[in-house]
Design an enzyme around this catalytic site. Structure first.
Site, PDB file in Angstrom:
ATOM      1  CE  LYS A 107      -3.905  -1.738   0.826  1.00  0.00           C
ATOM      2  NZ  LYS A 107      -4.875  -2.394   1.815  1.00  0.00           N
TER       3      LYS A 107
ATOM      4  CG  HIS B 128       0.990   5.593   6.740  1.00  0.00           C
ATOM      5  ND1 HIS B 128       0.445   5.222   5.423  1.00  0.00           N
ATOM      6  CD2 HIS B 128       0.548   4.731   7.041  1.00  0.00           C
ATOM      7  CE1 HIS B 128       0.373   4.923   4.769  1.00  0.00           C
ATOM      8  NE2 HIS B 128       0.308   4.240   6.141  1.00  0.00           N
TER       9      HIS B 128
ATOM     10  CG  HIS C 161      -1.486   7.704   2.972  1.00  0.00           C
ATOM     11  ND1 HIS C 161      -2.095   8.293   3.591  1.00  0.00           N
ATOM     12  CD2 HIS C 161      -2.329   6.059   2.487  1.00  0.00           C
ATOM     13  CE1 HIS C 161      -2.597   7.409   4.779  1.00  0.00           C
ATOM     14  NE2 HIS C 161      -2.658   6.026   3.836  1.00  0.00           N
TER      15      HIS C 161
HETATM   16  N1  ARG Z   1      -1.052  -1.577   9.946  1.00  0.00           N
HETATM   17  C1  ARG Z   1      -2.325  -0.874  10.861  1.00  0.00           C
HETATM   18  C2  ARG Z   1      -2.708  -0.304  10.585  1.00  0.00           C
HETATM   19  O1  ARG Z   1      -2.633   0.639   8.736  1.00  0.00           O
HETATM   20  C3  ARG Z   1      -1.552  -0.514  11.971  1.00  0.00           C
HETATM   21  C4  ARG Z   1      -1.244  -1.602  12.748  1.00  0.00           C
HETATM   22  C5  ARG Z   1      -0.891  -0.606  14.035  1.00  0.00           C
HETATM   23  N2  ARG Z   1      -0.584  -1.657  15.238  1.00  0.00           N
HETATM   24  C6  ARG Z   1      -1.610  -2.692  15.588  1.00  0.00           C
HETATM   25  N3  ARG Z   1      -0.115  -3.657  16.723  1.00  0.00           N
HETATM   26  N4  ARG Z   1      -2.021  -3.005  15.753  1.00  0.00           N
HETATM   27  O2  ARG Z   1      -3.777   0.242  10.474  1.00  0.00           O
END
Ligand code: ARG
Length: 564
Positions: free
Chosen positions: A125, A131, A128
């Site tokens: 992905k 983040h 962007h």
């Molecule tokens: N990859 C997830 C997102 O973009 C965030 C992960 C955050 N960390 C976790 N341990 N859930 O929404």
């Protein structure tokens, strides 16, 4: 050195409690009356005396053995006012600041570990502007905790699991035109993904193929895994560019897929503890008692979920790092998710669940979002934001100082710093609208302003002869110098507060105060052309400000160039 603490020590002698001092001692607004004052109104009821009498009596007692660091104690209308000896203040505060030098990492560990889950990108992905906050808040907290002596573990909990990766493999095999998976770009990956979805609308069977390939990943099929590893590599290569720009590192990239084989014990444990119940074929933990929807553990087809992986991850982190705190720097949209996960951990009997914290933050948008060129659909890439800022910074610097030597590098430091500071300047929970114009204003409450002030300090220190020894601190008795000294004495406390609240913006605000206060000092106190006794003391103060700006900016991930 903290003068509030010194005053508290003194006031204990006349039976005024620490608690009362903490709540009531303030910085005096009228500088001619004193530096600090303590209103006695709230003591009146308890002591059955008027505030005026209390203040007068207290001052009489305190005067009997007034310490050398106090110039004057006075009682005015129910307030006790304290005038600190400014020379003394400077002589105790400044040598410690100078001694620290430029150091953002604690020399000694406090024996505690803090895990910080941040940035946590999703494979394939685009990276962007959404983040930006998790990346810089997490990155800054990483430095803040390191500064305070914690062992810090930065974790990029990759989003590397889910049926979408089966679809992506399927799309790559169909339309990848024989290109090696390793050689794809992020933009090509995104395109493949978009194409899959539009074609699947016409041809239902594609989704089955996608599922087929995901099943292959799950079963450890070599072809599927190798393609998937390439997707990971491509994504990480791309985000790594940004991490380098921001000076961010991670100690672990264990993402969702890492927990594939670590969930079964959790599920067994949930079962054994009687927490798992069936609902429409799915396995859930009922949280209705706590006013929350159920936490989904297994779907009816047996697949695990985001929460299942987070439960396994939390247990793994606890067992591996024995953390004092485990922070999750994730947008507030995931509030419920983390409440549920932490609650389930608590119900499982893990008392360390209370040491897991969701560090939530608001949303970012661009003031003129539409005007920024984007390479993938309608998302604004973080890389483009940073590069635009660098370009604009270059133009400003080129105009201000065309002969500057390291113009490119300076523009990078200033451009990136402007974006990062913009993201770290408000309380994190607030939504923010980013404006290049505001962030790059050299006179505003911005990174370039702080960097410019730092460069001004560097330039003074390099241009004017100064020994740095045998300083006559009484030179620094004027109110402008004193204000700077007081701020310098508050640096450590500020960093501690930032850690306590998980709020790098405490440091941003502090640095703005410090820079403004230094610039007032500089405007009112000549350095060059004074006799050396005077210029030495003022340069000593300047060096302390210089280092503190540098260290503080470092804690916010911002470089401070010596020339601008
Ligand atoms: N990859 C997830 C997102 O973009 C965030 C992960 C955050 N960390 C976790 N341990 N859930 O929404």
């Amino acid at each position: 050195m903290n003068f509030k603490e010194l005053l508290a020590e003194l006031l204990k002698n006349i039976d005024i409690s620490q608690e009362f001092i903490d709540e009531n001692l303030t910085v005096c607004a009228e500088k001619n009356l004193g530096d600090f004052s303590l209103p006695c109104f709230k003591l009146a009821k308890q002591l059955r005396l008027s505030p005026v009498v209390i203040a007068n009596e207290s001052v009489k007692k305190l005067e009997q053995n007034k310490p050398e660091w106090l110039d004057e104690i006075s009682a005015v209308n129910g307030y006790i006012n304290f005038k600190i000896n400014h020379g003394f203040a400077a002589s105790t505060v400044l040598p410690c600041v100078k001694e620290r030098g430029r150091e953002w990492k604690a020399k000694e560990s406090n024996g505690k570990t803090v895990c910080i889950d941040y940035s946590s990108v999703n494979i394939a992905k685009p990276f962007h502007i959404g983040h930006l906050l998790t990346t810089v808040i997490g990155g800054s907290l990483y430095r803040i905790f390191s500064f305070l002596g914690y062992k810090t573990v930065g974790i990029n909990h990759l989003g590397d699991w889910g049926t979408q990766f089966g679809k992506l493999i399927c799309a790559y095999l169909k339309w990848g035109e024989g290109k090696k998976a390793d050689d794809l770009t992020m933009a090509e990956l995104s395109k493949l993904y978009v194409r899959f979805h539009s074609e699947a609308e016409k041809d239902e069977k594609l989704n089955d193929e996608g599922r087929f390939w995901f099943k292959k990943i799950e079963d450890g099929d070599a072809t599927a895994l190798s393609i998937f590893e390439s997707f990971k590599k491509i994504t990480l290569r791309e985000v790594d560019k940004i991490y380098k720009m921001l000076g961010i590192t991670f100690d672990s990239y264990n993402g969702e897929s890492f927990y594939n084989d670590k969930m079964q014990p959790i599920i067994d444990d949930l079962k054994a503890k009687g927490l798992l119940v069936e609902s429409d074929g799915a396995q859930i933990v009922d949280l209705s008692e706590y006013g929350m929807p159920p936490c989904l553990i297994l779907r009816s087809d047996g697949a695990s979920l985001y929460a299942t992986r987070d439960l396994a991850a939390a247990v793994y982190r606890h067992n591996t790092y024995d953390f004092d705190q485990c922070l999750y720097v994730v947008a507030y949209q995931q509030d419920l998710h983390f409440k549920q996960v932490f609650k389930v951990l608590e119900l499982m009997g893990y008392d360390w669940a209370k040491r897991c914290k969701h560090v939530a933050f608001g949303m970012v948008s661009l003031e003129n979002g539409g005007s920024l060129s984007t390479r993938t659909g309608n998302v604004v890439l973080l890389e483009d934001v940073l590069n635009t800022s660098i370009k604009q910074a270059y133009e400003i610097i080129d105009k201000k100082n065309p002969d500057l030597e390291a113009k490119e590098q300076t523009a990078r430091d200033v451009g990136i710093g402007a974006v990062v500071f913009g993201a770290l300047t408000n309380a994190r929970i607030k939504d923010m609208v980013f404006s290049f114009e505001k962030a790059l204003n050299f006179d505003g409450e911005t990174a370039p302003y702080l960097q410019y002030t730092h460069a001004r300090c560097c330039s003074l220190l390099s241009k004017i002869q100064y020994s740095g020894n045998n300083i006559d601190f009484s030179v620094l008795s004027d109110p402008y110098s004193f204000e700077v000294v007081m701020l310098l004495s508050a640096f450590d406390e500020t960093v501690e507060t930032a850690a306590l609240k998980y709020e790098p913006s405490c440091i941003s605000k502090y640095l703005i105060d410090l820079a403004q206060s230094f610039n007032r000092f500089y405007l009112n106190n000549r350095i060059s052309g004074e006799e050396s006794r005077i210029s030495d003391a003022r340069l000593f103060l300047t060096e302390c400000v210089c280092n503190t700006l540098y260290n503080g900016l470092k804690l916010l991930l911002i470089n401070a160039p010596e020339r601008m």
